[in-house]
Design a protein around this motif. Structure first.
Motif, mmCIF file in Angstrom:
data_model
loop_
_atom_site.group_PDB
_atom_site.id
_atom_site.type_symbol
_atom_site.label_atom_id
_atom_site.label_comp_id
_atom_site.label_asym_id
_atom_site.label_seq_id
_atom_site.Cartn_x
_atom_site.Cartn_y
_atom_site.Cartn_z
ATOM 1 N N ARG A 18 0.861 -1.175 0.000
ATOM 2 C CA ARG A 18 0.000 0.000 0.000
ATOM 3 C C ARG A 18 0.902 1.231 0.000
ATOM 4 N N LEU A 19 0.718 2.092 -0.998
ATOM 5 C CA LEU A 19 1.508 3.320 -1.104
ATOM 6 C C LEU A 19 0.608 4.508 -0.799
ATOM 7 N N TYR A 20 0.961 5.235 0.246
ATOM 8 C CA TYR A 20 0.233 6.445 0.612
ATOM 9 C C TYR A 20 0.919 7.638 -0.018
ATOM 10 N N ILE A 21 0.133 8.468 -0.716
ATOM 11 C CA ILE A 21 0.643 9.674 -1.348
ATOM 12 C C ILE A 21 -0.268 10.847 -0.982
ATOM 13 N N ALA A 22 0.151 12.043 -1.340
ATOM 14 C CA ALA A 22 -0.686 13.236 -1.138
ATOM 15 C C ALA A 22 -0.693 14.012 -2.445
ATOM 16 N N PRO A 58 -8.258 11.302 3.502
ATOM 17 C CA PRO A 58 -7.364 11.563 4.641
ATOM 18 C C PRO A 58 -7.626 10.656 5.844
ATOM 19 N N GLN A 59 -8.847 10.163 5.987
ATOM 20 C CA GLN A 59 -9.195 9.311 7.123
ATOM 21 C C GLN A 59 -8.444 7.981 7.104
ATOM 22 N N GLY A 63 -5.322 4.357 9.968
ATOM 23 C CA GLY A 63 -5.267 2.895 10.028
ATOM 24 C C GLY A 63 -3.857 2.340 10.023
ATOM 25 N N ASP A 64 -2.981 2.897 9.214
ATOM 26 C CA ASP A 64 -1.592 2.442 9.141
ATOM 27 C C ASP A 64 -0.643 3.421 9.834
ATOM 28 N N GLN A 65 -1.185 4.357 10.596
ATOM 29 C CA GLN A 65 -0.390 5.346 11.336
ATOM 30 C C GLN A 65 0.603 6.060 10.421
#
Length: 104
Positions: A18-22, A58-59, A63-65
């Protein structure tokens, strides 16, 4: 925004990433491109990449801090591992995810 590798059929993957980006920033684009390249080189069809844009959802950061972006989270196999940054150092990413390079 979610992207899956190769197929959309329901399938068990050995590697769930899972890759989190903005947003569509240069760092985010670089991280995704690097991740895709490493996966194709070292994991072939054994992986799934889920991209989560925190500007849209954003929520999901809680979950993955997630404290910084881009952040890569290895969900499966356990234990969960995280790498922050654009993933440009291949050796560091492979070691961080505990991926052993495929032998040709």
């Amino acid at each position: 925004m979610a992207a899956r590798s190769k197929t959309t059929a329901k399938k068990e993957y050995k590697w769930e990433l899972r890759l989190y980006i903005a947003g569509n920033t240069p760092k985010s684009v670089t991280a995704l491109n690097n991740l895709k390249r490493y996966c194709e080189e070292h994991l072939k069809d054994l992986y799934q990449i889920e991209v989560i844009d925190l500007l849209i959802h954003p929520q999901l950061a809680a979950g993955d801090q997630i404290l910084a972006v881009p952040t890569l989270v290895r969900k499966v196999p356990v234990p969960i591992r995280k790498i922050i940054g654009d993933l440009s150092n291949e050796e560091k990413v492979l070691v961080g995810l505990n991926i052993r390079p495929l032998k040709n």
